[in-house]
Design an enzyme around this catalytic site. Sequence first.
Site: not given
Ligand code: BG6
Length: 475
Positions: A86, A139, A173, A207, A226, A231, A327
């Site tokens: 746990d 994160k 990246k 996305e 998120d 990012h 998204k």
């Molecule tokens: C993650 C998010 O940190 O990054 C996701 O939690 C998102 O929601 C993802 O889809 C995107 O990462 P990448 O590398 O596919 O652009």
Amino acid sequence: MHEQFLLFGATGDLAAGQVVPALANLLRDRLLPPGFRLHAVAKTRFDSDDAFRAWLTERVLKRAGAAADRDALRDLMSRTSYTAVDLSQPEALAATLKVDPKDGLLSYLAVPPDLFVPIARGLKLAGLLDDPSRLMLEKPIGRDLASARVINAAIAECVPESRVFRLDHYLGKATVQNLLALRFGNTLLEAVWSRRWIDRVDILVAETAGVDGREQYYSRYGALRDMVQNHMLQLLCLIAMEPPSALDADTVRNAKLMVLRALRPFDARHVAEDSVRGVYQAGVVGAQAVNGFTQLPEQSIETFVALRAHIDNWRWAGVPFHLVTGKRLATRSTQILVSFKPVSHWLFEKPGRQQATPNRLLIRLQPEENIELQLMNSLAAPEWGAMELQPLPLNLSVSPSRRRRIAYERLFLDALNGRHTLFVRDDEVEAAWRWIDSIDSAWNETHTEPQPYVAGSWGPQAAQPFLPADSGSPA
Ligand code: BG6
């Protein structure tokens, strides 16, 4: 280089989708030490280490399909053991973990942020954070400034900042690191990199994927927390920061911190004009019908956000930075578009001044990588009589044959080697949250709800001015 990797959250999506494939690739390429061991930890019970290894292998293969390297995966599994415990109970954790940290231990917390503190305390109790052991955190670090501060303070009681690695996979990246090369390895760009020559900057992370399967987490975080807090703000920092004097971790992180601190906070008066929240409804993405986002009851969270950000300093005063992410958008595309000011005096008849295209630098990060500089060029031909100009893209493509590494590969190697430059410092995280909190408070104060958009579109109608100029298909 540290030899032992303790992975918390071993049954999660991230482990099967990114962490395990990344470690397998590093092993295949002989970039990990010969004695490398993976200790996997999660709450779920398995009958034996073998049962866990078989389960994980199947999951990884299912996700990676033909791209999976079965030999490398087998090698990694032969070095893997599993512990069920746990994670919210530090004492139980300390009593259960049987890891000898002597060859250097890196613990990676790929778990929700409310488990960071109990796990760190358990590790400390077990002596697994003693020098030279390291701690790596996925994160998001908290959900707002207050929770991030609590986490950072509790972590600091367990392990010094010099051994903490806050991971943002965008910094791993290669194309993102290339932003540093592009800006600081060339004189050309730095000379025009300011409000004097730049009109606007667009950062887009679109996305096609939906939230599917992550509703629990996503309903509490949404696109702002998120994607933007981490990012997108990291991308913005790399574009906007002052040239550092060296590439060591603190010099680079100090430069990024100055950008984060210069971000103008949002307020209720301007939030309607400078932001749009959206949530996707059923639609069609890539010829496939998809459902809308199903929120948890009583929640109202965005899957799309568009922001107009301002950096209040000498270099960037008056230059809008448009940050857009969502998204279930029309195509997958991560790009940065830097639009320059129009030429100050137009000499040409064709096209007329209004149709002249200002120069643009387009940096595509994914799915394809390339850099394009859009210039005006002459179509001079004797029969036309007049000189006619047309936009000409100067293409700086990276060879497509080069195999692209998973972002996590680079970051794991750096953490195992103790290199901090591509990790985020505590004060950076807090400065980013302070700005995000200003947006969230302004939304709350003005009761700004997410506006619906059809899956497969470019977001709510109100967000169109935030998208790069000729998008319908961005840039
Ligand atoms: C993650 C998010 O940190 O990054 C996701 O939690 C998102 O929601 C993802 O889809 C995107 O990462 P990448 O590398 O596919 O652009």
